[in-house]
Design an enzyme around this catalytic site. Structure first.
Site, PDB file in Angstrom:
ATOM      1  N   HIS A  76      -3.548   2.255   0.066  1.00  0.00           N
ATOM      2  CA  HIS A  76      -3.319   3.682   1.160  1.00  0.00           C
ATOM      3  C   HIS A  76      -1.893   3.681   1.025  1.00  0.00           C
ATOM      4  CE1 HIS A  76      -7.143   3.091   3.912  1.00  0.00           C
ATOM      5  NE2 HIS A  76      -7.342   3.429   2.513  1.00  0.00           N
ATOM      6  N   TYR A 205      -4.748   7.418  13.092  1.00  0.00           N
ATOM      7  CA  TYR A 205      -4.566   7.054  14.391  1.00  0.00           C
ATOM      8  C   TYR A 205      -4.557   7.950  15.301  1.00  0.00           C
ATOM      9  CZ  TYR A 205      -3.288   2.299  12.158  1.00  0.00           C
ATOM     10  OH  TYR A 205      -3.383   1.014  11.512  1.00  0.00           O
ATOM     11  N   PRO A 297      -3.965  -5.315  17.610  1.00  0.00           N
ATOM     12  CA  PRO A 297      -4.390  -4.639  16.277  1.00  0.00           C
ATOM     13  C   PRO A 297      -3.982  -3.599  15.752  1.00  0.00           C
ATOM     14  CG  PRO A 297      -6.312  -4.495  17.446  1.00  0.00           C
ATOM     15  CD  PRO A 297      -5.193  -5.132  18.675  1.00  0.00           C
ATOM     16  N   LYS A 301      -0.925  -6.421  12.209  1.00  0.00           N
ATOM     17  CA  LYS A 301       0.088  -7.566  11.756  1.00  0.00           C
ATOM     18  C   LYS A 301      -0.529  -8.721  11.724  1.00  0.00           C
ATOM     19  CE  LYS A 301       3.678  -4.943  10.550  1.00  0.00           C
ATOM     20  NZ  LYS A 301       3.710  -4.831   9.250  1.00  0.00           N
ATOM     21  N   TYR A 387       5.355  -0.761   9.093  1.00  0.00           N
ATOM     22  CA  TYR A 387       3.791  -0.916   8.900  1.00  0.00           C
ATOM     23  C   TYR A 387       3.499  -1.515   7.616  1.00  0.00           C
ATOM     24  CZ  TYR A 387      -1.294   0.422   9.196  1.00  0.00           C
ATOM     25  OH  TYR A 387      -2.536   0.662   9.199  1.00  0.00           O
TER      26      TYR A 387
END
Length: 393
Positions: A76, A205, A297, A301, A387
């Protein structure tokens, strides 16, 4: 009659952290024994999500575990932050030249377990009555009952606790020396697996007045989705129609985004918290992975931190076994990354979730924060860098 095994490193915990450490040690010519109370089948059938940083992917591939993540994982190049009913893409590749990889933790475990089998590693699943002894001596030990019922004792130069979030090993640190840092959250995730096509090419998200939602993926035909719920939510109270209605309402917006629906094959409520145990070393006992820290979550990580821990730990143990006084390096080096990950995970969680009792000011402030991130190159870059990971840190 107890059977005695002598090895250089004893590892309690046969999940990804313990198996990767055993693999890395073997590459350096160091013997280890890994024990886990669960059977291999039990671990393989524990469904866990998995977002890997590029460093984690490189670790699996370049150390010879497997290249399956490159063949079957899904790269991604960004994620979508959705708020106010509109989507805003964070372009990882464009901002920091990195990607994240969708690859379930179950598959990471299978790859590592297969690699240990292939290389003749000593991994003992399905053991019972495990305890560790003499952790401050020159020869700490693991006592347990093997799967066949025989009494076993492993003596080693160094002992590693990689035994998960309910770690027995971390309690070996005396109460007066240990410090546990904890942040509890007043919400959980209601997670589903659904037999449906993907709803989007990348993870979404979602911040909404109804609460957070995450639209994730597993395969082309099986998808993972979550929505914020009460920690005591009863999954049986949610029919498929009710679940889809809630998820659709949380992602709804003027752009007409709609989720692809299908039969729901699994429902679960996932509680989480932020946790760090310090120190990560006591005597000849060292902690790694969830035994030392857990994260919400939201920041993806947990597995990456476990792999980063053992990358550092393998290097430290190699030098310690060569006679260097370096054990004290491990905790501080690992914790630098742990606390960066804790910050990022907390930030993502607090920015996207609706806090119980929040008022209109709180909601508008979150929207202001999200707008700042998505309209600022600096803000988007910070999120992308965090991220996808912090290489070599």
């Amino acid at each position: 009659m107890t059977e005695l095994t002598r090895t250089q490193v004893g590892i309690v915990g046969g999940g990804p952290a313990g198996l990767m450490l055993s693999h890395l040690l073997a590459l350096a010519g160091i013997d280890s024994v890994v024990v886990d109370r669960r059977t291999r089948l039990e671990i393989e059938n524990t469904v866990r999500a998995g977002i890997l940083e590029e460093d984690s992917v490189r670790l699996l591939v370049e150390t010879g575990v497997s290249d399956r993540v490159r063949r079957e994982g899904i790269a991604h190049d960004g994620i979508v932050l959705r708020y106010g009913g509109e989507s805003h893409r964070i372009d990882f590749k464009g901002l920091v030249g990195a990607a994240s990889w969708l690859y379930p933790q179950t598959d990471v475990f299978i790859d590592l377990a297969d690699a240990r089998d292939r290389d003749g590693g000593d991994v003992r699943f399905g053991v019972g009555d495990t305890r560790v002894v003499d952790v401050t001596s020159d020869l700490p030990g693991i006592l347990f009952t093997a799967a066949d019922g025989s009494a076993q004792e492993v003596r080693c130069d160094y002992l590693v606790g990689a035994d998960g979030s309910h770690s027995m090993c971390r309690m070996e640190v005396p109460a007066e020396l240990r410090k546990h840092y904890v942040r509890e959250y007043p919400f959980a995730w209601f997670g589903i697996l659904t037999e449906a096509p993907k709803s989007a090419p990348e993870l979404i998200y979602t911040h909404s007045a109804r609460g957070f939602a995450l639209i994730s993926q597993r395969t082309d035909t099986l998808q993972r989705m979550y929505f914020q719920c009460d920690p005591d939510e009863d999954t049986d109270a949610w029919s498929d129609d009710r679940i889809w209605s809630e998820l659709q309402a949380r992602v709804a917006g003027p752009d007409g985004l709609s989720l692809n629906e299908g039969p729901i094959t699994s429902k679960t409520v996932l509680r989480f918290r932020s946790f760090v145990a310090e120190p990560m070393r006591y005597g000849r006992l060292l902690l790694a992975g969830d035994a030392a820290h857990t994260v919400p979550p939201t920041g993806a990580k947990g597995l990456n931190l476990a792999l980063a821990d053992v990358r550092v730990l393998a290097e430290v143990l190699e030098r310690a076994l060569a006679g260097k006084d370096v054990l004290g390096e491990y905790g501080p080096r690992a914790l630098t990354r742990v606390w960066k990950a804790q910050h990022f995970s907390y930030w993502m969680t607090s920015m996207l979730h609706t806090i119980p009792g929040a008022n209109d000011f709180d909601l508008r402030r979150q929207l202001g924060e999200l707008t700042t991130i998505t309209t600022s190159i600096a803000g988007s870059t910070l999120l992308a860098e965090s991220y996808t990971g912090w290489p070599k840190s």
